[in-house]
Scaffold this active site. Sequence first.
Site, PDB file in Angstrom:
ATOM      1  N   ASP A  62       0.827  -1.204   0.000  1.00 60.76           N
ATOM      2  CA  ASP A  62       0.000   0.000   0.000  1.00 60.76           C
ATOM      3  C   ASP A  62       0.858   1.251   0.000  1.00 60.76           C
ATOM      4  O   ASP A  62       2.048   1.201   0.329  1.00 60.76           O
ATOM      5  CB  ASP A  62      -0.962   0.004   1.196  1.00 60.76           C
ATOM      6  N   ASN A 123      -7.392  -1.943  14.274  1.00 60.51           N
ATOM      7  CA  ASN A 123      -8.788  -2.210  13.888  1.00 60.51           C
ATOM      8  C   ASN A 123      -8.915  -3.483  13.049  1.00 60.51           C
ATOM      9  O   ASN A 123      -9.980  -3.759  12.503  1.00 60.51           O
ATOM     10  CB  ASN A 123      -9.374  -1.009  13.124  1.00 60.51           C
ATOM     11  N   HIS A 125      -7.136  -4.158  10.268  1.00 62.35           N
ATOM     12  CA  HIS A 125      -6.845  -4.032   8.834  1.00 62.35           C
ATOM     13  C   HIS A 125      -5.556  -4.778   8.470  1.00 62.35           C
ATOM     14  O   HIS A 125      -4.668  -4.951   9.298  1.00 62.35           O
ATOM     15  CB  HIS A 125      -6.816  -2.566   8.380  1.00 62.35           C
ATOM     16  N   GLU A 130      -9.487  -1.625   5.277  1.00 64.92           N
ATOM     17  CA  GLU A 130     -10.125  -1.278   6.538  1.00 64.92           C
ATOM     18  C   GLU A 130     -11.342  -2.183   6.786  1.00 64.92           C
ATOM     19  O   GLU A 130     -11.826  -2.840   5.856  1.00 64.92           O
ATOM     20  CB  GLU A 130     -10.568   0.189   6.500  1.00 64.92           C
TER      21      GLU A 130
HETATM   22  P1  PGA Z   1       2.415  -0.542  12.646  1.00 63.87           P
HETATM   23  O1  PGA Z   1       1.286  -0.613  11.542  1.00 63.87           O
HETATM   24  O2  PGA Z   1       3.433  -1.567  12.276  1.00 63.87           O
HETATM   25  O3  PGA Z   1       2.970   0.850  12.538  1.00 63.87           O
HETATM   26  O4  PGA Z   1       1.760  -0.820  13.959  1.00 63.87           O
HETATM   27  C1  PGA Z   1       0.737  -1.848  11.194  1.00 63.87           C
HETATM   28  C2  PGA Z   1      -0.452  -1.654  10.299  1.00 63.87           C
HETATM   29  O5  PGA Z   1      -1.176  -0.662  10.451  1.00 63.87           O
HETATM   30  O6  PGA Z   1      -0.686  -2.512   9.432  1.00 63.87           O
END
Ligand code: PGA
Length: 222
Positions: A62, A123, A125, A130
């Site tokens: 992404d 959350n 994702h 999302e």
């Molecule tokens: P993070 O993000 O490694 O910064 O916790 C993970 C994600 O949002 O997929």
Amino acid sequence: MINTLRNYMELSSTVADIVEAQIKEHPLSKLGLSTGSTPLGMYKELVSRELDWSTVITFNLDVYLMYVNHPESYQSYMRKNLFDRTNIYPNHYHFPFRPFSSFEDKIKGSKGIDLCILGIGTNGHIAFNEPGSSFLSRTRVVNLEEQTIIDNARFFDSVDDVPTQAITMGLATIMESKKIVLMAKGLKKKSILNQAMFGMITEDIPASILQEHKNVEIYYCD
Ligand code: PGA
């Protein structure tokens, strides 16, 4: 099963071992790569191992919809933490691009992703799919949830600077990877990880689709 590791160093080196083995055994590997805070130690570890990336092809999961040379863009992140520190060819690494069907074709044309490294959001994702994302989704533009924007504000001067949209591989795109490794760090991820791996398979928790993948490994540390 969730493999719980003792600390972040062990999490990073364990996943780096998996990537190293993949590249050494299959020098023409296609990797799916993630960003965020969790994989930073793994990238650092991989850089220190001085592997041969000259025949490896990568697809990032992404990108934010923002100026690509912004220091917090995922393009900048990947160059800084991995690409500029290995011998990967610049035309061998890819970020989601338009038209999205061409990006998907590029993945398919390279015979698909062999190993996809994923993180998980608080959350549920994966990539920027999302809650509510279709399990059939493919690469597309998405609006980021407020929770994701809040979670990612730590990388920016203020929450108002966090992009509100992104381009993400879809859940169906990710699920076509031959092998998936999900890394998660921190107690704030523990509950969502357990729900995703042992609860109902539901689009409300996008990561729960991983229960249907035949070759997935989960690594977690507090
Ligand atoms: P993070 O993000 O490694 O910064 O916790 C993970 C994600 O949002 O997929």
